[in-house]
Design a protein around this motif. Structure first.
Motif, PDB file in Angstrom:
ATOM      1  N   PRO A 146       4.505 -17.433 -18.023  1.00 63.97           N
ATOM      2  CA  PRO A 146       4.753 -18.649 -18.803  1.00 63.97           C
ATOM      3  C   PRO A 146       5.275 -19.838 -17.976  1.00 63.97           C
ATOM      4  CG  PRO A 146       5.573 -16.740 -19.985  1.00 63.97           C
ATOM      5  CD  PRO A 146       5.165 -16.262 -18.618  1.00 63.97           C
ATOM      6  N   GLN A 147       5.839 -19.574 -16.795  1.00 66.91           N
ATOM      7  CA  GLN A 147       6.313 -20.654 -15.924  1.00 66.91           C
ATOM      8  C   GLN A 147       5.207 -21.183 -15.003  1.00 66.91           C
ATOM      9  OE1 GLN A 147       8.196 -17.544 -16.023  1.00 66.91           O
ATOM     10  NE2 GLN A 147       9.225 -18.502 -17.752  1.00 66.91           N
ATOM     11  N   GLY A 148       3.971 -20.675 -15.161  1.00 66.24           N
ATOM     12  CA  GLY A 148       2.852 -21.135 -14.349  1.00 66.24           C
ATOM     13  C   GLY A 148       2.773 -20.478 -12.984  1.00 66.24           C
ATOM     14  N   ARG A 149       3.483 -19.367 -12.801  1.00 64.82           N
ATOM     15  CA  ARG A 149       3.456 -18.652 -11.527  1.00 64.82           C
ATOM     16  C   ARG A 149       2.427 -17.531 -11.584  1.00 64.82           C
ATOM     17  NH1 ARG A 149       9.286 -16.515 -11.009  1.00 64.82           N
ATOM     18  NH2 ARG A 149       8.591 -15.767 -13.045  1.00 64.82           N
ATOM     19  N   VAL A 150       1.774 -17.295 -10.453  1.00 67.45           N
ATOM     20  CA  VAL A 150       0.729 -16.277 -10.365  1.00 67.45           C
ATOM     21  C   VAL A 150       1.250 -15.063  -9.601  1.00 67.45           C
ATOM     22  CG1 VAL A 150      -0.293 -17.281  -8.265  1.00 67.45           C
ATOM     23  CG2 VAL A 150      -1.685 -15.859  -9.755  1.00 67.45           C
ATOM     24  N   ALA A 151       0.851 -13.878 -10.059  1.00 69.16           N
ATOM     25  CA  ALA A 151       1.235 -12.630  -9.398  1.00 69.16           C
ATOM     26  C   ALA A 151       0.334 -12.399  -8.186  1.00 69.16           C
ATOM     27  CB  ALA A 151       1.114 -11.458 -10.364  1.00 69.16           C
ATOM     28  N   LEU A 152       0.961 -12.170  -7.034  1.00 66.17           N
ATOM     29  CA  LEU A 152       0.239 -11.838  -5.810  1.00 66.17           C
ATOM     30  C   LEU A 152       0.865 -10.605  -5.181  1.00 66.17           C
ATOM     31  CD1 LEU A 152      -0.181 -15.357  -4.126  1.00 66.17           C
ATOM     32  CD2 LEU A 152      -1.823 -14.128  -5.563  1.00 66.17           C
ATOM     33  N   VAL A 153       0.056  -9.893  -4.410  1.00 67.50           N
ATOM     34  CA  VAL A 153       0.546  -8.701  -3.711  1.00 67.50           C
ATOM     35  C   VAL A 153       0.218  -8.804  -2.223  1.00 67.50           C
ATOM     36  CG1 VAL A 153       0.398  -7.187  -5.728  1.00 67.50           C
ATOM     37  CG2 VAL A 153      -1.552  -7.360  -4.183  1.00 67.50           C
ATOM     38  N   ARG A 154       1.058  -8.154  -1.436  1.00 65.01           N
ATOM     39  CA  ARG A 154       0.825  -7.998  -0.007  1.00 65.01           C
ATOM     40  C   ARG A 154       0.721  -6.506   0.250  1.00 65.01           C
ATOM     41  NH1 ARG A 154       4.495  -7.965   3.951  1.00 65.01           N
ATOM     42  NH2 ARG A 154       6.115  -8.750   2.572  1.00 65.01           N
ATOM     43  N   HIS A 155      -0.409  -6.072   0.785  1.00 61.12           N
ATOM     44  CA  HIS A 155      -0.651  -4.649   1.041  1.00 61.12           C
ATOM     45  C   HIS A 155      -0.050  -4.215   2.370  1.00 61.12           C
ATOM     46  CE1 HIS A 155      -3.895  -5.679  -1.846  1.00 61.12           C
ATOM     47  NE2 HIS A 155      -3.606  -4.479  -2.314  1.00 61.12           N
ATOM     48  N   THR A 156       0.124  -2.915   2.519  1.00 65.14           N
ATOM     49  CA  THR A 156       0.646  -2.366   3.766  1.00 65.14           C
ATOM     50  C   THR A 156      -0.453  -2.208   4.814  1.00 65.14           C
ATOM     51  OG1 THR A 156       0.305  -0.108   2.948  1.00 65.14           O
ATOM     52  CG2 THR A 156       2.492  -1.082   2.599  1.00 65.14           C
ATOM     53  N   TYR A 157      -1.713  -2.250   4.405  1.00 62.93           N
ATOM     54  CA  TYR A 157      -2.822  -1.921   5.294  1.00 62.93           C
ATOM     55  C   TYR A 157      -3.736  -3.091   5.628  1.00 62.93           C
ATOM     56  CZ  TYR A 157      -4.909  -1.549   0.672  1.00 62.93           C
ATOM     57  OH  TYR A 157      -5.303  -1.797  -0.611  1.00 62.93           O
ATOM     58  N   VAL A 158      -3.476  -4.268   5.069  1.00 61.95           N
ATOM     59  CA  VAL A 158      -4.286  -5.456   5.363  1.00 61.95           C
ATOM     60  C   VAL A 158      -3.390  -6.681   5.193  1.00 61.95           C
ATOM     61  CG1 VAL A 158      -5.182  -5.709   2.994  1.00 61.95           C
ATOM     62  CG2 VAL A 158      -6.481  -6.618   4.896  1.00 61.95           C
ATOM     63  N   GLY A 159      -3.607  -7.691   6.017  1.00 58.10           N
ATOM     64  CA  GLY A 159      -2.756  -8.873   5.989  1.00 58.10           C
ATOM     65  C   GLY A 159      -3.043  -9.809   4.839  1.00 58.10           C
ATOM     66  N   GLY A 160      -2.094 -10.669   4.557  1.00 61.63           N
ATOM     67  CA  GLY A 160      -2.244 -11.734   3.580  1.00 61.63           C
ATOM     68  C   GLY A 160      -1.773 -11.376   2.188  1.00 61.63           C
ATOM     69  N   TRP A 161      -1.679 -12.411   1.361  1.00 58.71           N
ATOM     70  CA  TRP A 161      -1.351 -12.267  -0.058  1.00 58.71           C
ATOM     71  C   TRP A 161      -2.651 -12.291  -0.845  1.00 58.71           C
ATOM     72  CZ3 TRP A 161       3.355 -11.193  -2.055  1.00 58.71           C
ATOM     73  CH2 TRP A 161       4.464 -11.370  -1.221  1.00 58.71           C
ATOM     74  N   HIS A 162      -2.780 -11.365  -1.798  1.00 54.91           N
ATOM     75  CA  HIS A 162      -4.013 -11.177  -2.555  1.00 54.91           C
ATOM     76  C   HIS A 162      -3.716 -11.116  -4.050  1.00 54.91           C
ATOM     77  CE1 HIS A 162      -6.237  -9.722   1.054  1.00 54.91           C
ATOM     78  NE2 HIS A 162      -5.024  -9.361   1.418  1.00 54.91           N
ATOM     79  N   PHE A 195       4.402 -16.577  -7.649  1.00 56.88           N
ATOM     80  CA  PHE A 195       4.509 -17.832  -6.917  1.00 56.88           C
ATOM     81  C   PHE A 195       3.951 -18.963  -7.765  1.00 56.88           C
ATOM     82  CE2 PHE A 195       4.055 -14.471  -3.786  1.00 56.88           C
ATOM     83  CZ  PHE A 195       5.091 -14.754  -2.899  1.00 56.88           C
ATOM     84  N   PRO A 196       4.521 -20.174  -7.638  1.00 58.82           N
ATOM     85  CA  PRO A 196       3.910 -21.310  -8.333  1.00 58.82           C
ATOM     86  C   PRO A 196       2.453 -21.446  -7.890  1.00 58.82           C
ATOM     87  CG  PRO A 196       6.058 -21.914  -7.430  1.00 58.82           C
ATOM     88  CD  PRO A 196       5.706 -20.560  -6.880  1.00 58.82           C
ATOM     89  N   ALA A 197       1.572 -21.607  -8.841  1.00 57.69           N
ATOM     90  CA  ALA A 197       0.140 -21.662  -8.524  1.00 57.69           C
ATOM     91  C   ALA A 197      -0.210 -22.833  -7.622  1.00 57.69           C
ATOM     92  CB  ALA A 197      -0.675 -21.710  -9.814  1.00 57.69           C
ATOM     93  N   ASP A 198       0.617 -23.870  -7.610  1.00 58.92           N
ATOM     94  CA  ASP A 198       0.350 -25.015  -6.737  1.00 58.92           C
ATOM     95  C   ASP A 198       1.165 -24.957  -5.445  1.00 58.92           C
ATOM     96  OD1 ASP A 198       2.824 -25.506  -7.827  1.00 58.92           O
ATOM     97  OD2 ASP A 198       2.363 -27.536  -8.502  1.00 58.92           O
ATOM     98  N   ALA A 199       1.854 -23.838  -5.186  1.00 55.00           N
ATOM     99  CA  ALA A 199       2.644 -23.669  -3.964  1.00 55.00           C
ATOM    100  C   ALA A 199       2.566 -22.206  -3.521  1.00 55.00           C
ATOM    101  CB  ALA A 199       4.087 -24.103  -4.196  1.00 55.00           C
ATOM    102  N   LEU A 200       1.361 -21.773  -3.195  1.00 53.68           N
ATOM    103  CA  LEU A 200       1.152 -20.385  -2.804  1.00 53.68           C
ATOM    104  C   LEU A 200       1.737 -20.125  -1.423  1.00 53.68           C
ATOM    105  CD1 LEU A 200      -2.521 -20.009  -4.059  1.00 53.68           C
ATOM    106  CD2 LEU A 200      -0.415 -19.281  -5.205  1.00 53.68           C
ATOM    107  N   PRO A 201       2.137 -18.888  -1.145  1.00 52.27           N
ATOM    108  CA  PRO A 201       2.765 -18.594   0.152  1.00 52.27           C
ATOM    109  C   PRO A 201       1.772 -18.656   1.305  1.00 52.27           C
ATOM    110  CG  PRO A 201       2.372 -16.564  -1.039  1.00 52.27           C
ATOM    111  CD  PRO A 201       2.030 -17.692  -1.987  1.00 52.27           C
ATOM    112  N   GLU A 202       2.311 -18.905   2.496  1.00 56.14           N
ATOM    113  CA  GLU A 202       1.496 -18.865   3.699  1.00 56.14           C
ATOM    114  C   GLU A 202       0.880 -17.469   3.800  1.00 56.14           C
ATOM    115  OE1 GLU A 202       2.079 -19.188   8.496  1.00 56.14           O
ATOM    116  OE2 GLU A 202       3.441 -20.309   7.194  1.00 56.14           O
ATOM    117  N   GLY A 203      -0.377 -17.425   4.168  1.00 53.58           N
ATOM    118  CA  GLY A 203      -1.063 -16.149   4.284  1.00 53.58           C
ATOM    119  C   GLY A 203      -1.850 -15.773   3.040  1.00 53.58           C
ATOM    120  N   THR A 204      -1.810 -16.622   1.997  1.00 50.61           N
ATOM    121  CA  THR A 204      -2.641 -16.353   0.817  1.00 50.61           C
ATOM    122  C   THR A 204      -4.098 -16.481   1.253  1.00 50.61           C
ATOM    123  OG1 THR A 204      -0.965 -17.203  -0.686  1.00 50.61           O
ATOM    124  CG2 THR A 204      -3.205 -17.067  -1.535  1.00 50.61           C
TER     125      THR A 204
END
Length: 154
Positions: A33-49, A124-133
């Motif tokens: 409801p706050q406009g944030r999107v769920a992202l995950v970082r895996h142990t076996y591949v880089g980046g936020w997905h 994360f805010p959808a307009d401020a995604l983390p580095e590595g997304t």
């Protein structure tokens, strides 16, 4: 005609599967409801997905999405999921496809803790995604949030 015989049909389909080797995965966009999107970082591949994974034998893409998003984020969808699109994942393999779902309503009974597969899960805010997304994650979010045209390739 040979195709009328069940055994021949089965062998034909098994041969096609072996020679074509297509895989199907799922990814989900869950925005709180706050406009944030769920992202995950895996142990076996880089980046936020976007959370997701493979569709198992005998499982529908919808059921795989419900299972994967719960396993990777703790999110439990409430109500139907909306199929956003089907994409060819050229990064993974030439015959890999991904079904993208939008999870409009959900609860999180218990926050996700890191495990063997998931190093981190966060909103994360959808307009401020983390580095590595990843580029594919950013593109799919822009298509859903901003109404940009869909690219058939992930």
């Amino acid at each position: 005609m040979l195709l009328d015989r069940p055994l021949f049909r089965r062998l034909f389909h098994l041969g096609a599967l072996a020679s074509r080797g297509m895989t199907l995965g799922v990814r989900g966009i869950a925005i709180d409801p706050q406009g944030r999107v769920a992202l995950v970082r895996h142990t076996y591949v880089g980046g936020w997905h976007l959370p997701g994974g493979g569709v198992e034998r005998g499982e529908t893409a919808h059921d795989a999405m419900v299972r994967e998003i719960r396993e990777e984020t703790g999110i439990v969808p409430q109500g139907p999921l909306r199929l956003q699109g089907l994409y060819r994942n050229v990064v993974a393999a030439p015959r890999d496809h991904v079904a993208l779902f939008v999870v409009s309503s959900f609860t999180i009974p218990k926050p996700k803790q890191p495990d063997r597969e998931i190093a981190a899960c966060a909103f994360f805010p959808a307009d401020a995604l983390p580095e590595g997304t990843t580029r594919g994650t950013r593109a799919r979010l822009d298509e859903v949030r901003l109404g940009r045209p869909s690219d058939p390739n992930w």
